[in-house]
Design a protein around this motif. Structure first.
Motif, PDB file in Angstrom:
ATOM      1  N   LEU A  17      -2.425  -0.580  13.594  1.00  0.00           N
ATOM      2  CA  LEU A  17      -1.148  -0.417  12.908  1.00  0.00           C
ATOM      3  C   LEU A  17      -1.110   0.907  12.152  1.00  0.00           C
ATOM      4  CD1 LEU A  17       1.271  -2.189  12.840  1.00  0.00           C
ATOM      5  CD2 LEU A  17       0.336  -3.353  10.843  1.00  0.00           C
ATOM      6  N   ALA A  18      -2.211   1.231  11.464  1.00  0.00           N
ATOM      7  CA  ALA A  18      -2.249   2.490  10.712  1.00  0.00           C
ATOM      8  C   ALA A  18      -2.039   3.665  11.660  1.00  0.00           C
ATOM      9  CB  ALA A  18      -3.586   2.620   9.970  1.00  0.00           C
ATOM     10  N   LYS A  19      -2.708   3.637  12.806  1.00  0.00           N
ATOM     11  CA  LYS A  19      -2.548   4.740  13.758  1.00  0.00           C
ATOM     12  C   LYS A  19      -1.117   4.786  14.302  1.00  0.00           C
ATOM     13  CE  LYS A  19      -4.980   7.361  14.541  1.00  0.00           C
ATOM     14  NZ  LYS A  19      -5.176   8.576  13.698  1.00  0.00           N
ATOM     15  N   ALA A  20      -0.555   3.612  14.615  1.00  0.00           N
ATOM     16  CA  ALA A  20       0.817   3.587  15.132  1.00  0.00           C
ATOM     17  C   ALA A  20       1.800   4.120  14.088  1.00  0.00           C
ATOM     18  CB  ALA A  20       1.198   2.164  15.535  1.00  0.00           C
ATOM     19  N   LEU A  80     -13.897   1.558  -5.593  1.00  0.00           N
ATOM     20  CA  LEU A  80     -13.380   2.381  -6.695  1.00  0.00           C
ATOM     21  C   LEU A  80     -13.946   3.800  -6.585  1.00  0.00           C
ATOM     22  CD1 LEU A  80     -13.665  -0.033  -9.783  1.00  0.00           C
ATOM     23  CD2 LEU A  80     -11.715   0.312  -8.264  1.00  0.00           C
ATOM     24  N   ASP A  81     -15.262   3.890  -6.255  1.00  0.00           N
ATOM     25  CA  ASP A  81     -15.896   5.209  -6.148  1.00  0.00           C
ATOM     26  C   ASP A  81     -15.356   6.011  -4.958  1.00  0.00           C
ATOM     27  OD1 ASP A  81     -17.413   4.418  -8.291  1.00  0.00           O
ATOM     28  OD2 ASP A  81     -19.172   3.869  -7.091  1.00  0.00           O
ATOM     29  N   MET A  82     -14.945   5.324  -3.902  1.00  0.00           N
ATOM     30  CA  MET A  82     -14.442   6.014  -2.707  1.00  0.00           C
ATOM     31  C   MET A  82     -12.982   6.441  -2.854  1.00  0.00           C
ATOM     32  SD  MET A  82     -16.048   3.486   0.173  1.00  0.00           S
ATOM     33  CE  MET A  82     -17.797   3.443   0.583  1.00  0.00           C
ATOM     34  N   ALA A  83     -12.273   5.876  -3.838  1.00  0.00           N
ATOM     35  CA  ALA A  83     -10.839   6.129  -3.959  1.00  0.00           C
ATOM     36  C   ALA A  83     -10.556   7.512  -4.536  1.00  0.00           C
ATOM     37  CB  ALA A  83     -10.201   5.064  -4.854  1.00  0.00           C
ATOM     38  N   ALA A  84      -9.453   8.081  -4.083  1.00  0.00           N
ATOM     39  CA  ALA A  84      -8.964   9.342  -4.653  1.00  0.00           C
ATOM     40  C   ALA A  84      -8.315   9.068  -6.012  1.00  0.00           C
ATOM     41  CB  ALA A  84      -7.920   9.952  -3.715  1.00  0.00           C
ATOM     42  N   SER A  85      -8.097  10.097  -6.809  1.00  0.00           N
ATOM     43  CA  SER A  85      -7.297   9.947  -8.026  1.00  0.00           C
ATOM     44  C   SER A  85      -5.934   9.384  -7.625  1.00  0.00           C
ATOM     45  CB  SER A  85      -7.078  11.310  -8.691  1.00  0.00           C
ATOM     46  OG  SER A  85      -8.258  11.710  -9.294  1.00  0.00           O
ATOM     47  N   ARG A  86      -5.433   8.478  -8.413  1.00  0.00           N
ATOM     48  CA  ARG A  86      -4.178   7.771  -8.118  1.00  0.00           C
ATOM     49  C   ARG A  86      -4.277   6.917  -6.863  1.00  0.00           C
ATOM     50  NH1 ARG A  86       1.187  11.103  -9.788  1.00  0.00           N
ATOM     51  NH2 ARG A  86       0.289  12.183 -11.562  1.00  0.00           N
ATOM     52  N   GLY A  87      -5.522   6.639  -6.403  1.00  0.00           N
ATOM     53  CA  GLY A  87      -5.701   5.830  -5.209  1.00  0.00           C
ATOM     54  C   GLY A  87      -5.174   4.407  -5.405  1.00  0.00           C
ATOM     55  N   ARG A  88      -4.747   3.807  -4.275  1.00  0.00           N
ATOM     56  CA  ARG A  88      -4.265   2.418  -4.301  1.00  0.00           C
ATOM     57  C   ARG A  88      -5.280   1.561  -3.552  1.00  0.00           C
ATOM     58  NH1 ARG A  88      -1.454   6.363  -1.863  1.00  0.00           N
ATOM     59  NH2 ARG A  88      -0.403   5.064  -0.315  1.00  0.00           N
ATOM     60  N   ILE A  89      -5.819   0.563  -4.240  1.00  0.00           N
ATOM     61  CA  ILE A  89      -6.807  -0.336  -3.626  1.00  0.00           C
ATOM     62  C   ILE A  89      -6.137  -1.693  -3.474  1.00  0.00           C
ATOM     63  CG2 ILE A  89      -9.075  -1.430  -3.933  1.00  0.00           C
ATOM     64  CD1 ILE A  89      -9.442   1.195  -5.863  1.00  0.00           C
ATOM     65  N   GLY A 143       0.802  -1.227   0.000  1.00  0.00           N
ATOM     66  CA  GLY A 143       0.000   0.000   0.000  1.00  0.00           C
ATOM     67  C   GLY A 143       0.833   1.274   0.000  1.00  0.00           C
ATOM     68  N   ARG A 144       2.091   1.177   0.427  1.00  0.00           N
ATOM     69  CA  ARG A 144       3.010   2.328   0.471  1.00  0.00           C
ATOM     70  C   ARG A 144       2.376   3.524   1.198  1.00  0.00           C
ATOM     71  NH1 ARG A 144       2.413   1.263  -4.621  1.00  0.00           N
ATOM     72  NH2 ARG A 144       1.992   3.440  -5.151  1.00  0.00           N
ATOM     73  N   GLY A 145       1.628   3.220   2.266  1.00  0.00           N
ATOM     74  CA  GLY A 145       0.985   4.294   3.030  1.00  0.00           C
ATOM     75  C   GLY A 145       2.017   5.133   3.769  1.00  0.00           C
ATOM     76  N   GLU A 146       1.710   6.418   3.886  1.00  0.00           N
ATOM     77  CA  GLU A 146       2.618   7.341   4.568  1.00  0.00           C
ATOM     78  C   GLU A 146       1.897   7.974   5.748  1.00  0.00           C
ATOM     79  OE1 GLU A 146       5.681   7.782   3.926  1.00  0.00           O
ATOM     80  OE2 GLU A 146       5.824   6.766   1.981  1.00  0.00           O
ATOM     81  N   ALA A 147       2.670   8.408   6.746  1.00  0.00           N
ATOM     82  CA  ALA A 147       2.097   9.139   7.879  1.00  0.00           C
ATOM     83  C   ALA A 147       1.335  10.341   7.329  1.00  0.00           C
ATOM     84  CB  ALA A 147       3.205   9.571   8.824  1.00  0.00           C
ATOM     85  N   GLY A 148       0.163  10.610   7.889  1.00  0.00           N
ATOM     86  CA  GLY A 148      -0.640  11.748   7.454  1.00  0.00           C
ATOM     87  C   GLY A 148      -1.627  11.410   6.350  1.00  0.00           C
ATOM     88  N   GLU A 149      -1.467  10.243   5.708  1.00  0.00           N
ATOM     89  CA  GLU A 149      -2.396   9.842   4.637  1.00  0.00           C
ATOM     90  C   GLU A 149      -3.648   9.203   5.229  1.00  0.00           C
ATOM     91  OE1 GLU A 149      -1.023   8.395   0.255  1.00  0.00           O
ATOM     92  OE2 GLU A 149      -0.506   7.099   1.894  1.00  0.00           O
ATOM     93  N   TRP A 150      -4.747   9.281   4.489  1.00  0.00           N
ATOM     94  CA  TRP A 150      -5.978   8.601   4.903  1.00  0.00           C
ATOM     95  C   TRP A 150      -5.987   7.176   4.368  1.00  0.00           C
ATOM     96  CZ3 TRP A 150      -9.606  10.235   8.285  1.00  0.00           C
ATOM     97  CH2 TRP A 150      -9.616  11.586   8.616  1.00  0.00           C
ATOM     98  N   VAL A 151      -6.488   6.247   5.199  1.00  0.00           N
ATOM     99  CA  VAL A 151      -6.671   4.865   4.763  1.00  0.00           C
ATOM    100  C   VAL A 151      -8.087   4.425   5.145  1.00  0.00           C
ATOM    101  CG1 VAL A 151      -5.580   3.969   6.885  1.00  0.00           C
ATOM    102  CG2 VAL A 151      -5.805   2.484   4.911  1.00  0.00           C
TER     103      VAL A 151
END
Ligand code: NDP
Length: 323
Positions: free
Chosen positions: A159-162, A225-234, A135-143
């Motif tokens: 884990l996301a919060k940590a 798909l509808d909830m994802a942002a542009s360039r979103g990763r699902i 997912g390559r999630g970063e601090a400050g990003e929404w998941v």
């Protein structure tokens, strides 16, 4: 010893409690006195013959467990009899004793209970790979975390919060959303809220969510798909609805979306990715920032009930069976 046996595939009541011989560890294996088995949605799918791999019968289900090392097979080094370990294997854990390759052992802080240790491997490694490795999630990003009060959902929120991310949690009842909030979810929305797509997009700043852990599938996949942002990763992790989803690749093009599959079993053979996940998780669990969430606990002779409760959405956290 007492063990659950499956002789033909089907609904949970094909599982039978039987007396079977205590297994001997083969070379390279250890035998563990099982304290707790973590029951995964995948176990129920395997018993039904609906899992990603073919289930060969007869067999004893149970892929994830914790217990005390009881005997070492020839050639095993660096493992002490009498220590508590968690383990991830293919099957065989729903029994009083199980054997597993020593390489499949997962060290756990000795401060965890047997049930907490059994709740750890599948959900937390999967959550890590979904949020970070793939997912390559970063601090400050929404998941977005679906089935947020379930075993994987609670692990993903913690884990996301940590890791400093912001969490939108979806679940089917208010009680489940309350669990998500307790674990730190920033926004909680009922899975069947008629305005759920708009609410999710609004929560993430009106632009949709950059990272989605998709576990429900079926028609909910289209909603992701509808909830994802542009360039979103699902990240496609599960199909709890057991329904087919339609994916029209052209929809991905329009908003530059990425859909990535995740299967923990195949990722486990990625040695660097597994080592990195283990390093981060050991630190977070060892420091108490992440606490494996133990759900309802059943005895071995209540296994059918445990599987039915899991499949019928009556459980939260990790379903545990204590032989
Ligand atoms: P959970 O504890 O999350 O239980 C499943 C949850 O799925 C239910 O509680 C329910 O939550 C939700 N759900 C949504 N729709 C349905 C439906 N139609 N029928 C039943 N449940 C539904 O289980 P797990 O943590 O074991 O697994 C969650 C998902 O992640 C599963 O799809 C599983 O296969 C997958 N998974 C995949 C892995 C991989 O390697 N790819 C590894 C681990 C898990 P609610 O009531 O809130 O909707």
């Amino acid at each position: 010893m007492r063990a659950i046996r499956v002789e033909r595939l089907g609904p949970p009541d094909v599982m039978q409690l039987q007396d079977t011989p205590v297994p001997s560890p083969a070379p390279g294996e250890v035998r563990v006195r099982v304290e707790a088995v973590g029951i995964n949605f995948a176990d129920a799918l395997a018993v039904a013959g609906e899992y990603l791999t073919r289930t060969r019968v007869p067999y004893t289900p149970g892929m994830e467990f914790a217990g005390i090392v009881d005997a070492l097979g020839e050639g095993v080094q660096g493992v002490q009899v009498g220590t508590r370990v968690a383990a991830l294997g293919g099957s065989g854990a729903m029994a009083e004793y199980a054997t597993v390759p020593a390489a499949g052992l997962i060290p756990v802080p000795q401060t965890l209970s047997g049930a907490q240790a059994a709740a750890f491997p599948v959900s937390y490694f999967t959550a890590y790979h979904g949020l970070k490795t793939l997912g390559r999630g970063e601090a400050g990003e929404w998941v977005l975390v679906q089935a947020a009060a379930g075993a994987l959902g609670t692990a993903s929120i913690q884990l996301a919060k940590a890791l400093g991310m912001n969490v939108i949690a979806l679940a089917s009842t208010d009680e489940k959303l309350e669990i998500a909030r307790t674990l730190g979810a920033d926004v909680t929305i009922l899975q069947d809220d008629p305005d759920r797509v708009k609410k999710v997009r609004d929560a993430a700043g009106g632009k949709g969510v950059p990272l989605i852990l998709e576990v429900v599938g079926g028609k909910r996949f289209q909603e992701s798909l509808d909830m994802a942002a542009s360039r979103g990763r699902i990240i496609v992790i599960g199909n709890a609805s057991r329904e087919q989803a339609n994916l029209r690749p052209v929809e991905l093009m329009k908003r530059n979306l990425t859909v990535t599959g995740l299967w923990l079993t195949s990722l486990m053979s990625d040695v660097p990715a597994t080592a990195e996940a283990a390093r981060v998780l050991a630190e977070l669990v060892g420091s108490g920032k992440v606490i494996p969430q133990v759900g309802p606990t059943y005895a071995l002779d209540q296994s059918v009930q445990a599987f039915e409760d899991l499949l019928n959405r009556r459980t939260t956290g990790k379903v545990i069976i204590e032989p």
